[in-house]
Scaffold this motif. Structure first.
Motif, PDB file in Angstrom:
ATOM      1  N   ASN A 198       0.823  -1.210   0.000  1.00 47.61           N
ATOM      2  CA  ASN A 198       0.000   0.000   0.000  1.00 47.61           C
ATOM      3  C   ASN A 198       0.859   1.264   0.000  1.00 47.61           C
ATOM      4  O   ASN A 198       0.549   2.253  -0.675  1.00 47.61           O
ATOM      5  N   GLY A 199       1.967   1.225   0.774  1.00 54.69           N
ATOM      6  CA  GLY A 199       2.845   2.389   0.833  1.00 54.69           C
ATOM      7  C   GLY A 199       3.479   2.697  -0.515  1.00 54.69           C
ATOM      8  O   GLY A 199       3.502   3.857  -0.960  1.00 54.69           O
ATOM      9  N   TYR A 200       3.977   1.647  -1.183  1.00 57.16           N
ATOM     10  CA  TYR A 200       4.577   1.848  -2.499  1.00 57.16           C
ATOM     11  C   TYR A 200       3.555   2.352  -3.512  1.00 57.16           C
ATOM     12  O   TYR A 200       3.830   3.256  -4.304  1.00 57.16           O
ATOM     13  N   LEU A 201       2.345   1.739  -3.490  1.00 61.16           N
ATOM     14  CA  LEU A 201       1.324   2.128  -4.467  1.00 61.16           C
ATOM     15  C   LEU A 201       0.861   3.574  -4.255  1.00 61.16           C
ATOM     16  O   LEU A 201       0.631   4.308  -5.221  1.00 61.16           O
ATOM     17  N   GLU A 202       0.724   3.972  -2.987  1.00 66.67           N
ATOM     18  CA  GLU A 202       0.339   5.359  -2.709  1.00 66.67           C
ATOM     19  C   GLU A 202       1.429   6.332  -3.167  1.00 66.67           C
ATOM     20  O   GLU A 202       1.137   7.410  -3.718  1.00 66.67           O
ATOM     21  N   ALA A 203       2.685   5.950  -2.949  1.00 68.61           N
ATOM     22  CA  ALA A 203       3.788   6.805  -3.383  1.00 68.61           C
ATOM     23  C   ALA A 203       3.821   6.926  -4.903  1.00 68.61           C
ATOM     24  O   ALA A 203       4.072   8.011  -5.462  1.00 68.61           O
ATOM     25  N   LEU A 204       3.550   5.815  -5.584  1.00 72.69           N
ATOM     26  CA  LEU A 204       3.498   5.860  -7.043  1.00 72.69           C
ATOM     27  C   LEU A 204       2.340   6.726  -7.531  1.00 72.69           C
ATOM     28  O   LEU A 204       2.469   7.508  -8.471  1.00 72.69           O
ATOM     29  N   GLN A 205       1.188   6.561  -6.870  1.00 73.50           N
ATOM     30  CA  GLN A 205       0.005   7.328  -7.269  1.00 73.50           C
ATOM     31  C   GLN A 205       0.225   8.830  -7.097  1.00 73.50           C
ATOM     32  O   GLN A 205      -0.225   9.634  -7.922  1.00 73.50           O
ATOM     33  N   ASN A 206       0.938   9.204  -6.038  1.00 72.77           N
ATOM     34  CA  ASN A 206       1.162  10.629  -5.748  1.00 72.77           C
ATOM     35  C   ASN A 206       2.456  11.160  -6.370  1.00 72.77           C
ATOM     36  O   ASN A 206       2.898  12.264  -6.041  1.00 72.77           O
ATOM     37  N   ASN A 207       3.065  10.335  -7.241  1.00 77.27           N
ATOM     38  CA  ASN A 207       4.302  10.738  -7.931  1.00 77.27           C
ATOM     39  C   ASN A 207       5.449  11.058  -6.968  1.00 77.27           C
ATOM     40  O   ASN A 207       6.326  11.860  -7.275  1.00 77.27           O
ATOM     41  N   VAL A 208       5.407  10.459  -5.791  1.00 72.87           N
ATOM     42  CA  VAL A 208       6.505  10.647  -4.837  1.00 72.87           C
ATOM     43  C   VAL A 208       7.734   9.870  -5.296  1.00 72.87           C
ATOM     44  O   VAL A 208       8.870  10.309  -5.112  1.00 72.87           O
ATOM     45  N   ILE A 209       7.502   8.709  -5.876  1.00 80.01           N
ATOM     46  CA  ILE A 209       8.596   7.907  -6.424  1.00 80.01           C
ATOM     47  C   ILE A 209       8.226   7.482  -7.838  1.00 80.01           C
ATOM     48  O   ILE A 209       7.056   7.494  -8.228  1.00 80.01           O
ATOM     49  N   ASP A 210       9.237   7.122  -8.594  1.00 78.48           N
ATOM     50  CA  ASP A 210       9.020   6.641  -9.952  1.00 78.48           C
ATOM     51  C   ASP A 210       9.153   5.128  -9.980  1.00 78.48           C
ATOM     52  O   ASP A 210       9.962   4.544  -9.247  1.00 78.48           O
ATOM     53  N   GLY A 211       8.350   4.518 -10.815  1.00 81.10           N
ATOM     54  CA  GLY A 211       8.419   3.068 -10.933  1.00 81.10           C
ATOM     55  C   GLY A 211       9.682   2.636 -11.645  1.00 81.10           C
ATOM     56  O   GLY A 211      10.149   3.291 -12.576  1.00 81.10           O
ATOM     57  N   ASN A 212      10.260   1.531 -11.189  1.00 78.49           N
ATOM     58  CA  ASN A 212      11.440   0.959 -11.826  1.00 78.49           C
ATOM     59  C   ASN A 212      11.432  -0.551 -11.571  1.00 78.49           C
ATOM     60  O   ASN A 212      10.703  -1.044 -10.698  1.00 78.49           O
ATOM     61  N   PRO A 213      12.211  -1.314 -12.319  1.00 77.85           N
ATOM     62  CA  PRO A 213      12.205  -2.775 -12.154  1.00 77.85           C
ATOM     63  C   PRO A 213      12.461  -3.233 -10.720  1.00 77.85           C
ATOM     64  O   PRO A 213      11.858  -4.195 -10.249  1.00 77.85           O
ATOM     65  N   ALA A 214      13.354  -2.562 -10.004  1.00 74.97           N
ATOM     66  CA  ALA A 214      13.656  -2.963  -8.626  1.00 74.97           C
ATOM     67  C   ALA A 214      12.439  -2.788  -7.730  1.00 74.97           C
ATOM     68  O   ALA A 214      12.136  -3.643  -6.885  1.00 74.97           O
ATOM     69  N   LEU A 215      11.732  -1.666  -7.904  1.00 77.25           N
ATOM     70  CA  LEU A 215      10.541  -1.403  -7.095  1.00 77.25           C
ATOM     71  C   LEU A 215       9.449  -2.418  -7.386  1.00 77.25           C
ATOM     72  O   LEU A 215       8.849  -2.988  -6.471  1.00 77.25           O
ATOM     73  N   PHE A 216       9.218  -2.655  -8.682  1.00 71.30           N
ATOM     74  CA  PHE A 216       8.177  -3.611  -9.048  1.00 71.30           C
ATOM     75  C   PHE A 216       8.550  -5.024  -8.594  1.00 71.30           C
ATOM     76  O   PHE A 216       7.691  -5.827  -8.230  1.00 71.30           O
ATOM     77  N   GLY A 217       9.829  -5.324  -8.594  1.00 68.77           N
ATOM     78  CA  GLY A 217      10.268  -6.620  -8.087  1.00 68.77           C
ATOM     79  C   GLY A 217       9.990  -6.752  -6.598  1.00 68.77           C
ATOM     80  O   GLY A 217       9.600  -7.826  -6.115  1.00 68.77           O
ATOM     81  N   SER A 218      10.195  -5.652  -5.851  1.00 64.56           N
ATOM     82  CA  SER A 218       9.904  -5.662  -4.419  1.00 64.56           C
ATOM     83  C   SER A 218       8.419  -5.864  -4.166  1.00 64.56           C
ATOM     84  O   SER A 218       8.018  -6.630  -3.278  1.00 64.56           O
ATOM     85  N   LEU A 219       7.594  -5.173  -4.950  1.00 65.61           N
ATOM     86  CA  LEU A 219       6.141  -5.337  -4.815  1.00 65.61           C
ATOM     87  C   LEU A 219       5.719  -6.769  -5.142  1.00 65.61           C
ATOM     88  O   LEU A 219       4.864  -7.345  -4.462  1.00 65.61           O
ATOM     89  N   LEU A 220       6.334  -7.329  -6.169  1.00 67.13           N
ATOM     90  CA  LEU A 220       6.016  -8.709  -6.547  1.00 67.13           C
ATOM     91  C   LEU A 220       6.381  -9.674  -5.435  1.00 67.13           C
ATOM     92  O   LEU A 220       5.632 -10.617  -5.142  1.00 67.13           O
ATOM     93  N   GLU A 221       7.530  -9.476  -4.794  1.00 61.46           N
ATOM     94  CA  GLU A 221       7.958 -10.354  -3.711  1.00 61.46           C
ATOM     95  C   GLU A 221       7.003 -10.268  -2.512  1.00 61.46           C
ATOM     96  O   GLU A 221       6.684 -11.283  -1.885  1.00 61.46           O
ATOM     97  N   GLU A 222       6.540  -9.058  -2.197  1.00 56.29           N
ATOM     98  CA  GLU A 222       5.581  -8.900  -1.100  1.00 56.29           C
ATOM     99  C   GLU A 222       4.267  -9.617  -1.442  1.00 56.29           C
ATOM    100  O   GLU A 222       3.648 -10.262  -0.586  1.00 56.29           O
ATOM    101  N   SER A 223       3.844  -9.506  -2.695  1.00 54.95           N
ATOM    102  CA  SER A 223       2.622 -10.179  -3.130  1.00 54.95           C
ATOM    103  C   SER A 223       2.782 -11.693  -3.058  1.00 54.95           C
ATOM    104  O   SER A 223       1.876 -12.416  -2.626  1.00 54.95           O
TER     105      SER A 223
END
Length: 357
Positions: free
Chosen positions: A152-177
């Motif tokens: 939720n924290g990563y998705l909210e940050a992405l939605q609010n343009n606080v951080i930019d998506g990158n392979p490492a971030l998406f990999g972290s989200l995938l691992e949590e899922s």
């Protein structure tokens, strides 16, 4: 059947009590009238119709007196018998309302005493099940909260343009899922072995238990060689009836647990065939486990406090699943420990044809 038999015995006691009361009233009235009649005749105080009227009056009086005395006795006795039943009824209503009743005091004997003791045992079991269910729900919430919070924290940050998506971030989200998925799958697997219907979904067949153990050890060979300097293995041959995937998972869970919490350099695995059992032991030095808590490690979600900061990310379900699988095979699983030196043991019955019943 048991409850029906107890209630039938209670009914028999009440019928016997009523019969005794009726007989007592008849005897009391009959004997009293007879003795009074003999007294009147012998004294020659009354004769003829006057004798009959006097006896009728006396019969009414003695009958009423007997009814009051015996009725009072009957009321007190029946109340004493029925009082525990009322207590059981009130307690049953509390259970129906979702409450846990207090223990019913046993002040009686016979079938009612057995019924109350069985009811108390049942309520104790229900309370224990409720507590374990609540604890399990808390543990599930605890295990899922961290990955969900991260996602939720990563998705909210992405939605609010606080951080930019990158392979490492998406990999972290995938691992949590995937972590959430693993926990759900483990819970599903645990329930499938605990609901009593595993024979429908998980067929049992004749197996070479030694082959399964050797294959499991082989699959962990690289990890074991990295973790231990000395490995001693002795495996007897034996045939059992069981579920291949289930037993393999037991060995996998135990070996993974040993690797995750190991502190020593030596591992010994012995599989010994006895007359009626096949016993497997895994001996190593691991993280401290208080001897009084050795049974708790087979409970759902139980983990040593220090394990939360170690290399393992398990959900605390592996050994609980192993216990469920071994129980389904009519076997036993346990741990012997002095605190640091641990001996996990599994015992399979060799007469396992009863597993199919």
């Amino acid at each position: 059947m048991w409850l029906s038999r107890k209630l039938s015995n209670l009914l028999s006691r009440l019928v016997a009590l009523n019969s005794i009361v009726i007989v007592f009233v008849i005897l009391l009235a009959g004997i009293s009238v007879k003795d009074y009649a003999c007294f009147l005749v012998n004294s020659e105080q009354v004769i003829g119709k006057e004798l009959v009227d006097t006896l009728n009056n006396f019969l009414w009086k003695i009958g009423l007196f007997s009814f009051v005395i015996v009725g009072l006795f009957h009321y007190i006795t029946v109340k004493k018998i029925i009082a525990p039943i009322k207590g059981l009824s009130d307690a049953a209503k509390e259970i129906k309302e979702g409450k846990t009743p207090n223990k019913i005091e046993v002040n009686t004997t016979g079938e009612i005493k057995e019924l109350i003791e069985s009811f108390n045992s049942m309520t104790t079991t229900l309370k224990s099940v409720q507590e374990r269910r609540d604890e399990m729900l808390r543990d599930i919430a605890h295990e899922l909260r961290t990955p969900l919070t991260n996602i939720n924290g990563y998705l909210e940050a992405l939605q609010n343009n606080v951080i930019d998506g990158n392979p490492a971030l998406f990999g972290s989200l995938l691992e949590e899922s995937r972590r959430i998925t693993r926990i759900v799958e483990l819970i599903t697997e645990l329930n499938s072995w605990s609901n009593g219907h595993y024979f429908i979904e998980k067929q049992f067949h004749p197996l070479k238990i030694n082959n399964l153990l050797e294959e499991s050890i082989l699959s962990f060979q690289l990890k074991l060689n990295e973790e231990f300097k000395e490995i001693n293995i002795h495996i007897d041959e034996a045939d059992i009836v069981g579920n291949q995937d289930g037993i393999t998972q037991v060995f996998t869970n135990i070996l993974q647990n040993i690797i995750d919490y190991n502190l020593g350099d030596s591992l010994t695995i012995n599989a010994i065939k006895n007359k009626k059992t096949y016993t497997i032991t895994f001996l190593h030095e691991g993280q401290y486990i208080h001897p009084d808590k050795k049974k708790l490690i087979f409970e759902r979600f139980y983990r040593l406090e220090q394990s939360r900061s170690t290399k393992t990310e398990g959900a605390g379900l592996g050994l609980a699943i192993a216990k469920g699988i071994i129980s389904a095979h009519q076997g036993r699983i346990g741990l012997n420990t002095d605190g640091n030196n641990h001996s996990f043991w599994i015992e399979f019955p060799l007469e396992t044809d009863k597993c199919q019943s």
